[in-house]
Write a protein that holds these residues in place. Structure first.
Motif, PDB file in Angstrom:
ATOM      1  N   LEU A  56       0.797  -1.224   0.195  1.00 24.50           N
ATOM      2  CA  LEU A  56      -0.037   0.048  -0.033  1.00 24.50           C
ATOM      3  C   LEU A  56       0.903   1.408  -0.115  1.00 24.50           C
ATOM      4  CD1 LEU A  56      -2.673  -1.080   2.551  1.00 24.50           C
ATOM      5  CD2 LEU A  56      -2.956  -0.968  -0.013  1.00 24.50           C
ATOM      6  N   SER A 116      -7.779  -9.550  -1.837  1.00 25.02           N
ATOM      7  CA  SER A 116      -7.266  -8.267  -1.918  1.00 25.02           C
ATOM      8  C   SER A 116      -8.448  -7.470  -2.702  1.00 25.02           C
ATOM      9  CB  SER A 116      -5.800  -8.284  -2.366  1.00 25.02           C
ATOM     10  OG  SER A 116      -4.796  -8.931  -1.536  1.00 25.02           O
ATOM     11  N   THR A 117      -8.100  -6.113  -2.327  1.00 22.13           N
ATOM     12  CA  THR A 117      -8.718  -5.321  -3.285  1.00 22.13           C
ATOM     13  C   THR A 117      -7.722  -4.318  -3.716  1.00 22.13           C
ATOM     14  OG1 THR A 117      -8.970  -3.658  -1.056  1.00 22.13           O
ATOM     15  CG2 THR A 117     -11.073  -5.130  -1.631  1.00 22.13           C
ATOM     16  N   ARG A 118      -7.793  -3.166  -4.209  1.00 29.93           N
ATOM     17  CA  ARG A 118      -7.209  -2.397  -4.852  1.00 29.93           C
ATOM     18  C   ARG A 118      -5.712  -2.179  -4.189  1.00 29.93           C
ATOM     19  NH1 ARG A 118     -11.208   1.093  -4.609  1.00 29.93           N
ATOM     20  NH2 ARG A 118     -10.067   2.546  -3.432  1.00 29.93           N
ATOM     21  N   SER A 119      -4.516  -2.333  -5.047  1.00 31.28           N
ATOM     22  CA  SER A 119      -3.152  -2.128  -4.513  1.00 31.28           C
ATOM     23  C   SER A 119      -2.780  -2.830  -3.308  1.00 31.28           C
ATOM     24  CB  SER A 119      -3.052  -0.593  -4.325  1.00 31.28           C
ATOM     25  OG  SER A 119      -3.454   0.018  -5.347  1.00 31.28           O
ATOM     26  N   ALA A 120      -3.075  -4.113  -3.072  1.00 34.66           N
ATOM     27  CA  ALA A 120      -2.629  -4.818  -2.144  1.00 34.66           C
ATOM     28  C   ALA A 120      -2.809  -6.565  -2.515  1.00 34.66           C
ATOM     29  CB  ALA A 120      -3.543  -4.949  -0.744  1.00 34.66           C
ATOM     30  N   SER A 160     -11.306  -0.524   1.695  1.00 32.83           N
ATOM     31  CA  SER A 160     -11.093   0.260   0.665  1.00 32.83           C
ATOM     32  C   SER A 160      -9.660  -0.040  -0.188  1.00 32.83           C
ATOM     33  CB  SER A 160     -11.100   1.762   1.160  1.00 32.83           C
ATOM     34  OG  SER A 160      -9.846   1.989   1.818  1.00 32.83           O
ATOM     35  N   ARG A 161      -8.603  -0.402   0.542  1.00 31.90           N
ATOM     36  CA  ARG A 161      -7.341  -0.995   0.088  1.00 31.90           C
ATOM     37  C   ARG A 161      -6.808  -2.062   1.087  1.00 31.90           C
ATOM     38  NH1 ARG A 161      -2.743   2.489  -1.728  1.00 31.90           N
ATOM     39  NH2 ARG A 161      -2.832   3.182   0.427  1.00 31.90           N
ATOM     40  N   GLY A 162      -6.529  -3.028   0.606  1.00 34.85           N
ATOM     41  CA  GLY A 162      -5.725  -3.673   1.450  1.00 34.85           C
ATOM     42  C   GLY A 162      -6.118  -5.240   1.056  1.00 34.85           C
ATOM     43  N   GLU A 179      -8.379   0.172   5.702  1.00 36.49           N
ATOM     44  CA  GLU A 179      -7.036   0.290   4.958  1.00 36.49           C
ATOM     45  C   GLU A 179      -6.117  -0.626   5.583  1.00 36.49           C
ATOM     46  OE1 GLU A 179      -4.585   3.535   2.137  1.00 36.49           O
ATOM     47  OE2 GLU A 179      -5.792   4.129   3.712  1.00 36.49           O
TER      48      GLU A 179
END
Length: 324
Positions: free
Chosen positions: A54, A319-323, A198-200, A117
């Protein structure tokens, strides 16, 4: 009084005087958290990897869903290196009351944060999400009803359309007398966690089975005081059933997940540095006390990754975005 198993389990575990309103899991069964501090060490390593993926944000979450006594959250926070600890927001999620003496930096909540996050861990949580039981009859699946006071059962109506669709896709019943535990509530519970991310990354660790190896009569089980007991949903014992983690994974992908890994705890923990290897015998001569400590640690780690025990648990990571 005849009710569905889902209603009976929900009341027995989470009603006003339910089992999990009164009890801590470690008093009744042994989880990976209590088997060894190495489990927390592995999840700290995973937290560090998510943090790097992240871009080391100003604040990063560690959320422990179904926290029980808060031990996992406490160990992760206590072991975090200083540069991570100052950014780490730790939340323990459980319906029971906050344990006395828990680190005041750990937030205690009945639901996960609205936005996360970082890393979410659900260790042996999904197996306690209430669900219905269906039995195949010559005319098709029927719900199994139960008397909560005795555990006696009888057949009820057919499952609704959504549950029939779930059975057809994830746990087809062909032979009269075969049973299935309808895992749709677990899919929904898991998705409710993922949509907050949201991210992670979110990880679910649990007793699990897959579509091609479903048990023919289900897995509904009771636990009390460290022993298996009849699954009577009267509030005096834990009621659990293994998780169709493959169905949960598909539900997560339909919702928000952009990457999925479904493996075993053994393989996941070995990737995170848990090996269970014995220390060299020479150490027994040069450092006897250190050797005994290392031997004890190796024994604990071996329990965590034993294929026929905790190592055989399912491990779902999404995982969601960028993880990833």
């Amino acid at each position: 009084m005849w009710v569905t198993w889902r209603d009976a389990i929900q009341e027995a575990l989470y009603g006003d005087d339910g089992f999990y309103r009164r009890e801590r899991p470690d008093q009744h069964f042994r989880t990976s958290v209590h088997a060894s501090p190495s489990f927390a060490r592995a999840l700290l390593e995973l937290t560090c990897r998510v943090d790097e993926a992240l871009g080391r944000p100003p604040a990063i979450d560690f959320v422990d869903v179904g926290s029980g006594d808060g031990l996992l959250a406490a160990r992760v926070l206590a072991s975090a290196p200083p540069d991570l600890a100052v950014r780490l927001r730790v939340t323990a999620v459980d319906l029971s009351s906050r344990p006395p003496g828990l680190d005041e930096r750990i937030a205690w909540a009945s639901t996960p944060p609205a936005t996360v996050e970082g890393l979410v861990v659900a260790n042996e949580w999904l197996d306690n999400i209430a669900l219905d039981v269906a039995e195949q009859t010559p005319s098709g699946p029927r719900l199994v009803l139960v008397d909560p006071a005795t555990g006696d059962e009888r057949l009820g109506p057919a499952p609704d359309a959504a549950d029939l669709d779930w059975l057809e896709r994830w746990w087809p019943l062909c032979t009269p007398g075969c049973r299935a535990e309808i895992g749709r509530p677990r899919d929904e519970a898991w998705t409710s966690v993922l949509v907050r991310l949201s991210r992670g990354t979110a990880v679910a660790v649990d007793y699990a089975h897959h579509r091609d190896r479903r048990p023919p009569i289900g897995t509904l089980t009771g636990y009390r005081g460290g022993s298996i007991v009849p699954a009577v949903p009267d509030g005096t014992c834990d009621i659990t059933a293994h998780v169709a983690l493959d169905a949960c994974a598909a539900a997560g992908e339909r919702a928000v997940a952009v990457s999925t890994t479904l493996t075993t705890q053994r393989d996941a923990l070995r990737d995170l540095g848990i090996r269970g290897g014995r220390p060299p015998l020479d150490m027994a001569r040069s450092d006897p006390a250190g050797y005994l400590r290392a031997l004890s640690l190796a024994s604990e780690e071996a329990e965590l990754i034993a294929p026929s025990g905790l190592g055989g648990f399912g491990w779902l990571s999404q995982s969601t975005r960028s993880a990833n």
